[in-house]
Motif scaffolding. Structure first.
Motif, PDB file in Angstrom:
ATOM      1  N   ASP A 451       0.876  -1.090   0.077  1.00 62.73           N
ATOM      2  CA  ASP A 451       0.131   0.157   0.152  1.00 62.73           C
ATOM      3  C   ASP A 451       0.740   1.337   0.015  1.00 62.73           C
ATOM      4  N   SER A 452       1.806   1.299   1.082  1.00 59.50           N
ATOM      5  CA  SER A 452       2.660   2.414   0.828  1.00 59.50           C
ATOM      6  C   SER A 452       3.520   2.708  -0.263  1.00 59.50           C
ATOM      7  N   ALA A 455       0.851   3.982  -2.812  1.00 63.89           N
ATOM      8  CA  ALA A 455       0.539   5.442  -2.749  1.00 63.89           C
ATOM      9  C   ALA A 455       1.730   6.366  -3.113  1.00 63.89           C
ATOM     10  N   THR A 456       2.857   5.820  -3.030  1.00 68.28           N
ATOM     11  CA  THR A 456       4.195   6.579  -3.493  1.00 68.28           C
ATOM     12  C   THR A 456       4.294   6.802  -5.077  1.00 68.28           C
TER      13      THR A 456
END
Ligand code: ADP
Length: 502
Positions: A451-452, A455-456
């Protein structure tokens, strides 16, 4: 500016189990090949000691035999011959002296550390031998040069015992007992761990085989010995230096490293700015520079063609590296559907874990218009991805230094990295403040999660759509100095401090 005391010409002896251009299995060889040359360019005298393996490439030159050393082993004294090569440095007749230690029973084999059945069973004896040989070469140099040696720079577990010998069995020996040592750790995941029953092969007194010494949960740990006895320890980035003192990053040696906290430093590796230069790179369809990036668009089109992807004007994300859990590419594999949904293309080059290779391969079959996959080692294609991609993803779980993100900076390809080790130190993350100041060179995420990462990447895609903002990040990255000269100067500072402490 801080006052720096003048450092005169040093006499540096370096030792490593592999070095370019003679023999290479990994990044250590690049460092051990490049750093001595750069130190010599700075005006220092450098000798590099390496084992003479069967695969030792002399580049057609023959090594000049300069002498014999007598090395103590668990089986008695043996003779090893020393071959010398001189690597010319610059134009002024300077050179790096390379001393290859020849002892065929240990080094005349098909592999460096392993054969077809895995690691050689006598690796402890082999590298204890090499470490003792290093001490004997020091004595040889000292008596033949007649000048003091400023520092012995060791690398990884294969040479770590030399630091132990100098502080224990060789401590009172004339000519060598006072030589100060720096041990560089390239990846603390590799420690040189052997059965406790082999401790006698080291030739060290048994009172060193305790938890306060080289014992590690009943085994012998050579890197641990080096960390305990070297005068100074370095790793290949400041953040990695901190991480290895914590339980996540130290692979069991975090306590030992924390005990040497004041003597541990991090120095980023350089890159070969000659072969990784978009202005002259012969692997590329077109060359380009910081002042004229037009060739980069040509490289992107050529890369799409090379990978069988349609020539679309969509963001192209590059992936290069070993497909292992260390590198975190499984996080990327998890978000392929989401990435495909936003229309990007992905170029993947790597080899490694079978499961990950299969996942990328089937992703390519599912999305042939958007994913190119090459499951092989291909130097030229690595250059073409660095040049042709818009961004490069490195979601590493840990990364001592990392090279690919440094190539990306130089090629105007924006790195998207996890905030760890050398990645944290070499990429200035995009934030409102860094963007405003024109300092941002890439994107960072912190958590080890798909997820991180997603998102990035989505943030990067948003910024990509703003061509001016994107160009500013490219400019900042392309202006970063990742040369070996920069790193070599940092090492010289540390050598100077060691000498000052004598
Ligand atoms: P590590 O040493 O942990 O593998 P680095 O980023 O420090 O990671 O260095 C990896 C080097 O190997 C880089 O120069 C990268 O370009 C190269 N490389 C890795 N995999 C491949 C591949 N499949 N083909 C070509 N080059 C590769």
């Amino acid at each position: 500016m801080a006052r720096s005391h003048h450092i005169d010409s040093l006499n540096i002896v370096m030792a490593a189990s592999e070095a370019v251009p003679y023999v290479k299995t990994g990044g250590l060889a690049d460092v051990a090949g490049a750093l001595p040359v750069e130190l010599a360019k700075l005006g220092h005298t450098v000798t590099l000691i390496v084992p003479r393996y069967r695969s030792f490439q002399t580049g057609g030159r023959s090594l000049r035999e300069i002498g014999t050393i007598r090395v103590r082993t668990a089986k008695g004294l043996v003779d090893a011959t020393l071959g010398e090569d001189l690597i010319p440095v610059g134009g002024g007749g300077r050179s790096v002296r390379v001393v290859a230690v020849r002892y065929d029973p240990y080094f005349d084999r098909a592999g460096l550390y392993q054969g077809p059945d895995g690691d050689f069973s006598d690796n402890l004896a082999r590298f204890a031998f090499f470490s003792r040989a290093i001490v004997e070469v020091l004595a040889y140099l000292r008596s033949s040069l007649g000048e003091p040696i400023s520092v012995l720079h060791l690398h990884d577990w294969q040479t770590a015992l030399a630091a132990v010998y100098l502080k224990t069995t060789e401590r009172d020996r004339a000519l060598v007992g006072d030589v100060r040592t720096l041990l560089t750790l390239h990846n603390v995941g590799y420690q040189g761990i052997f059965p406790g029953s082999q401790f006698s092969e080291t030739g060290l007194p048994t009172d060193l085989f305790t938890p306060a010494g080289l014992e590690f949960y009943g085994s012998v740990n050579l890197l641990k010995g080096g960390i305990l006895f070297a005068d100074k320890v370095s790793t290949v980035s400041p953040t990695y230096a901190k991480e290895i003192m914590s339980s996540d990053g130290g692979f069991g040696l975090e306590g030992v490293l924390a005990g040497r906290r004041d003597d541990v430093v991090g120095i980023i590796n350089g890159i070969d700015v000659g072969s990784w230069d978009p202005e002259t790179d012969s692997h590329l369809a077109a060359n380009y520079s910081r002042t004229d990036l037009s060739g980069k668009a040509v490289c992107k089109k050529a890369l799409q063609r090379e990978l069988g992807l349609p020539n679309r004007d969509v963001p192209l994300i590059g992936v290069i590296g070993r497909l292992t859990s260390q590198k975190g590419f499984d996080l990327l594999a998890e978000i392929i559907p989401e990435l495909m949904a936003v229309g990007v293309q992905v170029a993947i080059l790597g080899t490694g874990d079978r499961i990950l290779e299969d996942r990328f391969q089937s992703a390519k079959e599912r999305y042939p218009q958007q994913i190119g996959v090459s499951l092989k080692f291909d130097e030229g294609r690595a250059h073409r991805i660095e040049a042709g991609a818009d961004m490069l993803v490195m979601p590493s779980r840990y990364e001592p230094c990392g090279l690919t993100q440094l190539y990306s900076l130089r090629y105007g390809t924006i790195p998207i990295v996890r905030k760890t080790g050398g990645l944290a130190d070499t990429v200035i993350p995009y934030r409102p403040s860094t963007a405003l100041a024109g300092d941002a060179t890439g994107f960072q995420f912190e958590g080890v999660s798909a997820d991180s990462l997603l998102a990035t990447i989505l943030l990067a895609l948003k910024v990509y759509a703003d061509r001016k903002a994107w160009a500013s990040i490219q400019q900042a990255g392309m202006g970063v100095d990742c040369s070996w000269e920069c790193s070599a100067k940092r090492y010289v500072e540390e050598y100077g401090k060691l000498r000052g402490e004598r």
